[in-house]
Design a protein around this motif. Structure first.
Motif, PDB file in Angstrom:
ATOM      1  N   SER A   1     -12.905 -21.808 -21.164  1.00 38.40           N
ATOM      2  CA  SER A   1     -12.739 -22.511 -22.433  1.00 38.40           C
ATOM      3  C   SER A   1     -11.615 -21.862 -23.229  1.00 38.40           C
ATOM      4  N   LEU A   2     -10.593 -22.640 -23.540  1.00 38.42           N
ATOM      5  CA  LEU A   2      -9.442 -22.121 -24.268  1.00 38.42           C
ATOM      6  C   LEU A   2      -9.868 -21.637 -25.646  1.00 38.42           C
ATOM      7  N   GLY A   3      -9.487 -20.427 -25.969  1.00 36.31           N
ATOM      8  CA  GLY A   3      -9.875 -19.842 -27.250  1.00 36.31           C
ATOM      9  C   GLY A   3      -9.204 -18.512 -27.452  1.00 36.31           C
ATOM     10  N   GLN A   4      -9.844 -17.661 -28.239  1.00 35.27           N
ATOM     11  CA  GLN A   4      -9.336 -16.319 -28.500  1.00 35.27           C
ATOM     12  C   GLN A   4     -10.378 -15.332 -27.993  1.00 35.27           C
ATOM     13  N   PRO A   5     -10.248 -14.904 -26.730  1.00 32.75           N
ATOM     14  CA  PRO A   5     -11.249 -14.031 -26.129  1.00 32.75           C
ATOM     15  C   PRO A   5     -11.389 -12.693 -26.855  1.00 32.75           C
ATOM     16  N   GLU A   6     -12.625 -12.234 -26.950  1.00 27.88           N
ATOM     17  CA  GLU A   6     -12.942 -10.910 -27.479  1.00 27.88           C
ATOM     18  C   GLU A   6     -13.978 -10.291 -26.542  1.00 27.88           C
ATOM     19  N   PRO A   7     -13.546  -9.881 -25.342  1.00 29.39           N
ATOM     20  CA  PRO A   7     -14.483  -9.374 -24.332  1.00 29.39           C
ATOM     21  C   PRO A   7     -15.197  -8.106 -24.772  1.00 29.39           C
ATOM     22  N   ALA A   8     -16.390  -7.930 -24.239  1.00 27.28           N
ATOM     23  CA  ALA A   8     -17.186  -6.726 -24.503  1.00 27.28           C
ATOM     24  C   ALA A   8     -16.447  -5.494 -23.979  1.00 27.28           C
ATOM     25  N   LYS A   9     -16.624  -4.391 -24.669  1.00 27.30           N
ATOM     26  CA  LYS A   9     -16.009  -3.128 -24.245  1.00 27.30           C
ATOM     27  C   LYS A   9     -17.052  -2.170 -23.689  1.00 27.30           C
ATOM     28  N   ASP A  10     -18.278  -2.636 -23.542  1.00 28.09           N
ATOM     29  CA  ASP A  10     -19.356  -1.804 -23.018  1.00 28.09           C
ATOM     30  C   ASP A  10     -19.598  -2.160 -21.545  1.00 28.09           C
ATOM     31  N   TYR A  11     -20.779  -1.895 -21.047  1.00 27.78           N
ATOM     32  CA  TYR A  11     -21.091  -2.144 -19.643  1.00 27.78           C
ATOM     33  C   TYR A  11     -21.415  -3.618 -19.360  1.00 27.78           C
ATOM     34  N   THR A  12     -21.436  -4.463 -20.375  1.00 30.31           N
ATOM     35  CA  THR A  12     -21.713  -5.884 -20.186  1.00 30.31           C
ATOM     36  C   THR A  12     -20.693  -6.479 -19.224  1.00 30.31           C
ATOM     37  N   HIS A  13     -21.182  -7.163 -18.186  1.00 29.73           N
ATOM     38  CA  HIS A  13     -20.287  -7.777 -17.212  1.00 29.73           C
ATOM     39  C   HIS A  13     -21.027  -8.848 -16.428  1.00 29.73           C
ATOM     40  N   VAL A  14     -20.280  -9.644 -15.681  1.00 24.89           N
ATOM     41  CA  VAL A  14     -20.842 -10.646 -14.777  1.00 24.89           C
ATOM     42  C   VAL A  14     -20.534 -10.191 -13.359  1.00 24.89           C
ATOM     43  N   ALA A  15     -21.560 -10.170 -12.508  1.00 28.40           N
ATOM     44  CA  ALA A  15     -21.384  -9.755 -11.110  1.00 28.40           C
ATOM     45  C   ALA A  15     -21.484 -10.969 -10.205  1.00 28.40           C
ATOM     46  N   PHE A  16     -20.526 -11.097  -9.311  1.00 27.46           N
ATOM     47  CA  PHE A  16     -20.500 -12.181  -8.326  1.00 27.46           C
ATOM     48  C   PHE A  16     -20.771 -11.607  -6.941  1.00 27.46           C
ATOM     49  N   SER A  17     -21.525 -12.337  -6.141  1.00 25.54           N
ATOM     50  CA  SER A  17     -21.854 -11.902  -4.781  1.00 25.54           C
ATOM     51  C   SER A  17     -20.696 -12.174  -3.834  1.00 25.54           C
ATOM     52  N   VAL A  18     -20.410 -11.202  -2.973  1.00 17.38           N
ATOM     53  CA  VAL A  18     -19.403 -11.352  -1.928  1.00 17.38           C
ATOM     54  C   VAL A  18     -19.890 -10.612  -0.685  1.00 17.38           C
ATOM     55  N   SER A  19     -19.364 -11.010   0.465  1.00 11.83           N
ATOM     56  CA  SER A  19     -19.674 -10.286   1.702  1.00 11.83           C
ATOM     57  C   SER A  19     -18.787  -9.047   1.777  1.00 11.83           C
ATOM     58  N   GLU A  20     -19.152  -8.111   2.649  1.00  8.14           N
ATOM     59  CA  GLU A  20     -18.333  -6.901   2.845  1.00  8.14           C
ATOM     60  C   GLU A  20     -16.913  -7.278   3.270  1.00  8.14           C
ATOM     61  N   GLU A  21     -16.808  -8.259   4.191  1.00  9.67           N
ATOM     62  CA  GLU A  21     -15.480  -8.678   4.686  1.00  9.67           C
ATOM     63  C   GLU A  21     -14.655  -9.279   3.553  1.00  9.67           C
ATOM     64  N   ALA A  22     -15.290 -10.148   2.771  1.00  5.18           N
ATOM     65  CA  ALA A  22     -14.576 -10.787   1.659  1.00  5.18           C
ATOM     66  C   ALA A  22     -14.154  -9.750   0.629  1.00  5.18           C
ATOM     67  N   LEU A  23     -15.005  -8.754   0.370  1.00  2.00           N
ATOM     68  CA  LEU A  23     -14.666  -7.727  -0.613  1.00  2.00           C
ATOM     69  C   LEU A  23     -13.428  -6.949  -0.180  1.00  2.00           C
ATOM     70  N   ALA A  24     -13.344  -6.618   1.093  1.00  2.00           N
ATOM     71  CA  ALA A  24     -12.173  -5.886   1.596  1.00  2.00           C
ATOM     72  C   ALA A  24     -10.897  -6.718   1.396  1.00  2.00           C
ATOM     73  N   GLU A  25     -10.965  -8.005   1.703  1.00  2.00           N
ATOM     74  CA  GLU A  25      -9.808  -8.888   1.514  1.00  2.00           C
ATOM     75  C   GLU A  25      -9.468  -9.037   0.038  1.00  2.00           C
ATOM     76  N   LEU A  26     -10.499  -9.244  -0.792  1.00  3.87           N
ATOM     77  CA  LEU A  26     -10.272  -9.410  -2.224  1.00  3.87           C
ATOM     78  C   LEU A  26      -9.718  -8.141  -2.863  1.00  3.87           C
ATOM     79  N   ARG A  27     -10.203  -6.993  -2.434  1.00  8.15           N
ATOM     80  CA  ARG A  27      -9.723  -5.721  -2.989  1.00  8.15           C
ATOM     81  C   ARG A  27      -8.204  -5.607  -2.800  1.00  8.15           C
ATOM     82  N   LEU A  28      -7.729  -5.893  -1.600  1.00  7.64           N
ATOM     83  CA  LEU A  28      -6.294  -5.832  -1.314  1.00  7.64           C
ATOM     84  C   LEU A  28      -5.527  -6.876  -2.133  1.00  7.64           C
ATOM     85  N   LYS A  29      -6.022  -8.101  -2.139  1.00 11.65           N
ATOM     86  CA  LYS A  29      -5.377  -9.194  -2.870  1.00 11.65           C
ATOM     87  C   LYS A  29      -5.292  -8.888  -4.366  1.00 11.65           C
ATOM     88  N   LEU A  30      -6.377  -8.350  -4.923  1.00 11.29           N
ATOM     89  CA  LEU A  30      -6.413  -8.047  -6.351  1.00 11.29           C
ATOM     90  C   LEU A  30      -5.513  -6.860  -6.689  1.00 11.29           C
TER      91      LEU A  30
END
Length: 132
Positions: free
Chosen positions: A50-79
């Motif tokens: 949603s287009l707006g003015q983000p003010e993300p949390a600066k604490d441990y608040t986060h969203v976790a997404f599930s990935v496989s070990e293989e996908a994580l290795a690929e995503l880590r490099l890509k990111l």
């Protein structure tokens, strides 16, 4: 009674950059977008940008997404190649990558499950842990 998560909305400053991050880097499916937003899915999870003015949390608040070990290795490099910033090293059960989206929202890509986390707590309980 709550039956589950309906959707997750992230406020974003640049819709196109956020779509590129979530679709092109993380691999979410883009369903529709308009001047002020977009709907994507990550598996069965509905994500709204949603287009707006983000003010993300600066604490441990986060969203976790599930990935496989293989996908994580690929995503880590890509990111890493994209310059995405990590905000925390992984110190818990299961492989994880903690990263910031283009708006500073804290995300986690995690290979574990609730079952694997609970099993780990049986051998390494948190201080004050109470089983219910």
């Amino acid at each position: 009674m709550i039956t589950g998560t309906n959707h997750i909305t992230f406020s974003v400053a640049d819709l196109n950059a956020s779509i590129a991050f979530y679709r092109d880097l993380l691999g979410m499916k883009l369903h529709v977008f308009w001047d002020a937003g977009a709907y994507l899915t990550a598996g069965d999870t509905w994500i709204c940008l949603s287009l707006g003015q983000p003010e993300p949390a600066k604490d441990y608040t986060h969203v976790a997404f599930s990935v496989s070990e293989e996908a994580l290795a690929e995503l880590r490099l890509k990111l890493q190649q994209s310059g995405a910033e990590e905000w925390k090293p992984n110190t818990s059960e299961g492989s994880s990558l903690y990263l910031l989206d283009p708006n500073g929202h804290r995300l986690e890509l995690h290979c574990g499950t609730r079952a694997t986390r609970l099993a780990e707590l049986k051998t390494s309980p948190y201080s004050g842990l109470v089983w219910c």
